[in-house]
Design a protein around this motif. Structure first.
Motif, PDB file in Angstrom:
ATOM      1  N   TYR A   1       6.541  41.993 -31.517  1.00  0.00           N
ATOM      2  CA  TYR A   1       5.455  41.836 -32.483  1.00  0.00           C
ATOM      3  C   TYR A   1       6.006  41.462 -33.851  1.00  0.00           C
ATOM      4  N   ALA A   2       7.106  42.108 -34.244  1.00  0.00           N
ATOM      5  CA  ALA A   2       7.714  41.802 -35.534  1.00  0.00           C
ATOM      6  C   ALA A   2       8.251  40.374 -35.564  1.00  0.00           C
ATOM      7  N   ILE A   3       8.925  39.958 -34.484  1.00  0.00           N
ATOM      8  CA  ILE A   3       9.428  38.581 -34.419  1.00  0.00           C
ATOM      9  C   ILE A   3       8.273  37.592 -34.548  1.00  0.00           C
ATOM     10  N   SER A   4       7.188  37.875 -33.841  1.00  0.00           N
ATOM     11  CA  SER A   4       6.023  36.997 -33.874  1.00  0.00           C
ATOM     12  C   SER A   4       5.448  36.884 -35.281  1.00  0.00           C
ATOM     13  N   CYS A   5       5.320  38.009 -35.967  1.00  0.00           N
ATOM     14  CA  CYS A   5       4.725  38.008 -37.306  1.00  0.00           C
ATOM     15  C   CYS A   5       5.634  37.344 -38.335  1.00  0.00           C
ATOM     16  N   VAL A   6       6.945  37.423 -38.138  1.00  0.00           N
ATOM     17  CA  VAL A   6       7.875  36.754 -39.055  1.00  0.00           C
ATOM     18  C   VAL A   6       7.820  35.246 -38.852  1.00  0.00           C
ATOM     19  N   CYS A   7       7.604  34.796 -37.611  1.00  0.00           N
ATOM     20  CA  CYS A   7       7.733  33.370 -37.282  1.00  0.00           C
ATOM     21  C   CYS A   7       6.433  32.578 -37.283  1.00  0.00           C
ATOM     22  N   ARG A   8       5.337  33.203 -36.866  1.00  0.00           N
ATOM     23  CA  ARG A   8       4.097  32.434 -36.731  1.00  0.00           C
ATOM     24  C   ARG A   8       3.600  31.944 -38.085  1.00  0.00           C
TER      25      ARG A   8
ATOM     26  N   ARG B   1       3.688  30.721 -26.139  1.00  0.00           N
ATOM     27  CA  ARG B   1       2.561  29.774 -26.132  1.00  0.00           C
ATOM     28  C   ARG B   1       2.398  29.133 -27.503  1.00  0.00           C
ATOM     29  N   HIS B   2       2.462  29.940 -28.555  1.00  0.00           N
ATOM     30  CA  HIS B   2       2.319  29.409 -29.921  1.00  0.00           C
ATOM     31  C   HIS B   2       3.430  28.417 -30.242  1.00  0.00           C
TER      32      HIS B   2
ATOM     33  N   PHE C   1      -0.130  33.346 -20.004  1.00  0.00           N
ATOM     34  CA  PHE C   1       0.784  32.572 -19.158  1.00  0.00           C
ATOM     35  C   PHE C   1       0.193  31.211 -18.808  1.00  0.00           C
ATOM     36  N   LEU C   2      -1.097  31.182 -18.509  1.00  0.00           N
ATOM     37  CA  LEU C   2      -1.750  29.906 -18.236  1.00  0.00           C
ATOM     38  C   LEU C   2      -1.738  29.018 -19.476  1.00  0.00           C
ATOM     39  N   GLY C   3      -1.897  29.639 -20.643  1.00  0.00           N
ATOM     40  CA  GLY C   3      -1.829  28.877 -21.886  1.00  0.00           C
ATOM     41  C   GLY C   3      -0.457  28.262 -22.097  1.00  0.00           C
ATOM     42  N   ILE C   4       0.584  29.010 -21.752  1.00  0.00           N
ATOM     43  CA  ILE C   4       1.944  28.472 -21.838  1.00  0.00           C
ATOM     44  C   ILE C   4       2.080  27.257 -20.933  1.00  0.00           C
ATOM     45  N   LEU C   5       1.651  27.408 -19.679  1.00  0.00           N
ATOM     46  CA  LEU C   5       1.797  26.322 -18.707  1.00  0.00           C
ATOM     47  C   LEU C   5       1.042  25.079 -19.153  1.00  0.00           C
ATOM     48  N   LEU C   6      -0.152  25.272 -19.687  1.00  0.00           N
ATOM     49  CA  LEU C   6      -0.930  24.127 -20.161  1.00  0.00           C
ATOM     50  C   LEU C   6      -0.225  23.444 -21.323  1.00  0.00           C
ATOM     51  N   ALA C   7       0.340  24.227 -22.248  1.00  0.00           N
ATOM     52  CA  ALA C   7       1.061  23.648 -23.380  1.00  0.00           C
ATOM     53  C   ALA C   7       2.269  22.845 -22.916  1.00  0.00           C
ATOM     54  N   LEU C   8       2.918  23.297 -21.847  1.00  0.00           N
ATOM     55  CA  LEU C   8       4.107  22.604 -21.360  1.00  0.00           C
ATOM     56  C   LEU C   8       3.772  21.322 -20.609  1.00  0.00           C
ATOM     57  N   VAL C   9       2.683  21.314 -19.845  1.00  0.00           N
ATOM     58  CA  VAL C   9       2.358  20.121 -19.052  1.00  0.00           C
ATOM     59  C   VAL C   9       1.659  19.052 -19.884  1.00  0.00           C
ATOM     60  N   GLU C  10       1.094  19.425 -21.020  1.00  0.00           N
ATOM     61  CA  GLU C  10       0.451  18.421 -21.883  1.00  0.00           C
ATOM     62  C   GLU C  10       1.488  17.390 -22.313  1.00  0.00           C
ATOM     63  N   GLY C  11       1.131  16.156 -22.190  1.00  0.00           N
ATOM     64  CA  GLY C  11       2.075  15.081 -22.471  1.00  0.00           C
ATOM     65  C   GLY C  11       2.621  14.480 -21.192  1.00  0.00           C
ATOM     66  N   LEU C  12       2.456  15.208 -20.094  1.00  0.00           N
ATOM     67  CA  LEU C  12       2.803  14.701 -18.754  1.00  0.00           C
ATOM     68  C   LEU C  12       4.240  14.185 -18.687  1.00  0.00           C
ATOM     69  N   GLU C  13       5.155  14.926 -19.242  1.00  0.00           N
ATOM     70  CA  GLU C  13       6.560  14.534 -19.171  1.00  0.00           C
ATOM     71  C   GLU C  13       7.052  14.656 -17.733  1.00  0.00           C
ATOM     72  N   PRO C  14       7.780  13.667 -17.260  1.00  0.00           N
ATOM     73  CA  PRO C  14       8.213  13.660 -15.853  1.00  0.00           C
ATOM     74  C   PRO C  14       8.950  14.923 -15.438  1.00  0.00           C
ATOM     75  N   ILE C  15       9.827  15.455 -16.293  1.00  0.00           N
ATOM     76  CA  ILE C  15      10.595  16.630 -15.895  1.00  0.00           C
ATOM     77  C   ILE C  15       9.689  17.843 -15.695  1.00  0.00           C
ATOM     78  N   VAL C  16       8.632  17.956 -16.518  1.00  0.00           N
ATOM     79  CA  VAL C  16       7.699  19.072 -16.384  1.00  0.00           C
ATOM     80  C   VAL C  16       6.869  18.916 -15.114  1.00  0.00           C
ATOM     81  N   LEU C  17       6.394  17.709 -14.882  1.00  0.00           N
ATOM     82  CA  LEU C  17       5.605  17.462 -13.669  1.00  0.00           C
ATOM     83  C   LEU C  17       6.436  17.721 -12.414  1.00  0.00           C
ATOM     84  N   GLU C  18       7.705  17.338 -12.461  1.00  0.00           N
ATOM     85  CA  GLU C  18       8.576  17.586 -11.313  1.00  0.00           C
ATOM     86  C   GLU C  18       8.716  19.085 -11.067  1.00  0.00           C
TER      87      GLU C  18
END
Length: 355
Positions: free
Chosen positions: A199-206, A244-245, A281-298
């Motif tokens: 939580y502290a790491i998140s609040c320092v960085c976000r 995710r952020h 977790f689903l939000g993370i996955l969606l953030a990663l697949v956005e852009g449809l990079e070949p390595i992520v799709l693979e």
């Protein structure tokens, strides 16, 4: 209702003004606006004296005993925040006292009170800034050096509340090296102390790019990727929210998470069953697949992970039908992007890629 006389429908204590039919001289003098707690008390007494029981409502001199009682009552309603901060800082920077708290021991009353007092006030940005200016950040290296997990957890809570949405304190925390301390500490913490450290790491960085960049440069992406497998749901929620952020806001973070096999980690966590962390977790996955990079799709289409079935099974949870709407939408969007509307992945052989 029609026929109601507005003069008979006034709110007790409300400021009133003469109408055209009234003689200004007949309107009672309104009390002056209060500028202090004492003035507020007098204002209330004057403004409502017309509602008192019949009889003489004129003011009379207040006897000393009643005056003293009211003054003490008013004092009890005020708090000198600066004194509270100073007192708490003094307790939490007593190195020997903090070091004397053994592993698993309950906190001494004065230490417990010091943490509680800080947490009561420092969510106010001005108070948080004053806390730093008064030397408050000196409590962190001392408390983080304690072997008592509750001391460390409370210190992380204070740091988190101080820095949340506060660029001034986020910058000071970065300058003091506290982010590096947290990155090191989070790798060994467990239970509540781990959740609070995240939580502290998140609040320092976000919402503070310099700290987010520092986190990534210090290997934070690999650390966070590992912690996505944490046993404690509270810790998994904290780390998933931060991953995710970062993946959504920083291309460098997204790239590092992909390199650290976060796609596989997320799918494995989703396969293990639905819980309060699933949306993140689903939000993370969606953030990663956005852009449809070949390595992520693979990675997402890896037959051993069977992501399509994992998502389709997830959508069958009855609670997604009427609640957790975003979770349902994330599943559907990931299915669409990864499996429905994507062209075949162009996978380069090592020989061609090296040319």
């Amino acid at each position: 209702m029609m026929g109601t006389n507005p003069e008979n429908n006034q709110i007790a204590g409300a400021l009133t003004f003469p109408n055209r039919s009234q003689d200004v001289r007949s309107v009672p003098v309104q009390p002056r606006q209060p500028r202090s707690l004492q003035g507020l008390l007098r204002f209330a007494m004057e403004a409502t004296k017309a509602e008192d029981a019949p009889g003489n409502s004129e003011f009379s001199p207040m006897d000393d005993e009643r005056r003293k009682f009211l003054e003490e009552a008013l004092k009890s309603l005020t708090v000198n925040v600066a004194e509270v901060l100073q007192s708490s800082i003094k307790v939490l920077t007593e190195t020997e006292k903090i070091r004397s708290i053994q592993l698993g021991e309950p906190l001494p009353n004065d230490v417990d009170l010091a943490f509680n007092n800080l947490l009561e006030f420092i969510d106010d940005i001005d108070v948080a800034n004053d806390f730093y200016k008064m030397g408050g950040f000196a409590v962190f290296p001392i408390c983080y050096g304690s072997e008592n997990e509750e001391v460390r957890a409370r210190a992380s809570s204070v740091l988190a509340e101080t820095c949340q949405n506060n660029p001034y304190c986020q910058s000071r925390a970065l300058e003091c090296g506290l982010l590096n301390v947290l990155i090191h500490l989070v790798q060994s913490e467990r239970g509540n102390a781990l959740a609070k450290c995240l939580y502290a790491i998140s609040c320092v960085c976000r919402e503070f790019e310099p700290a987010a960049r520092e986190l990534l440069s210090q290997g934070g992406a690999a650390v966070l990727a590992t912690l996505l497998r944490a046993q404690e749901p509270a810790a998994r929620t904290r780390v998933a929210f931060l991953v995710r952020h970062l993946a959504h806001h920083y291309a460098e973070a997204k790239e590092q998470f992909i390199q650290n096999n976060v796609v596989r980690i997320v799918i494995e966590q989703l396969r293990s069953g639905r819980d309060d962390t699933s949306e993140h977790f689903l939000g993370i996955l969606l953030a990663l697949v956005e852009g449809l990079e070949p390595i992520v799709l693979e990675q997402a289409r890896d037959p051993s992970l069977n992501l399509k079935k994992v998502l389709e099974d997830h959508l069958k949870h009855p609670e997604l039908e009427y609640s957790y709407i975003e979770e349902k939408e994330y599943c559907q969007e990931i299915l669409r992007q990864v499996f429905d509307n994507c062209s075949p992945i162009e996978v380069l052989s090592d020989e061609i890629a090296d040319r």
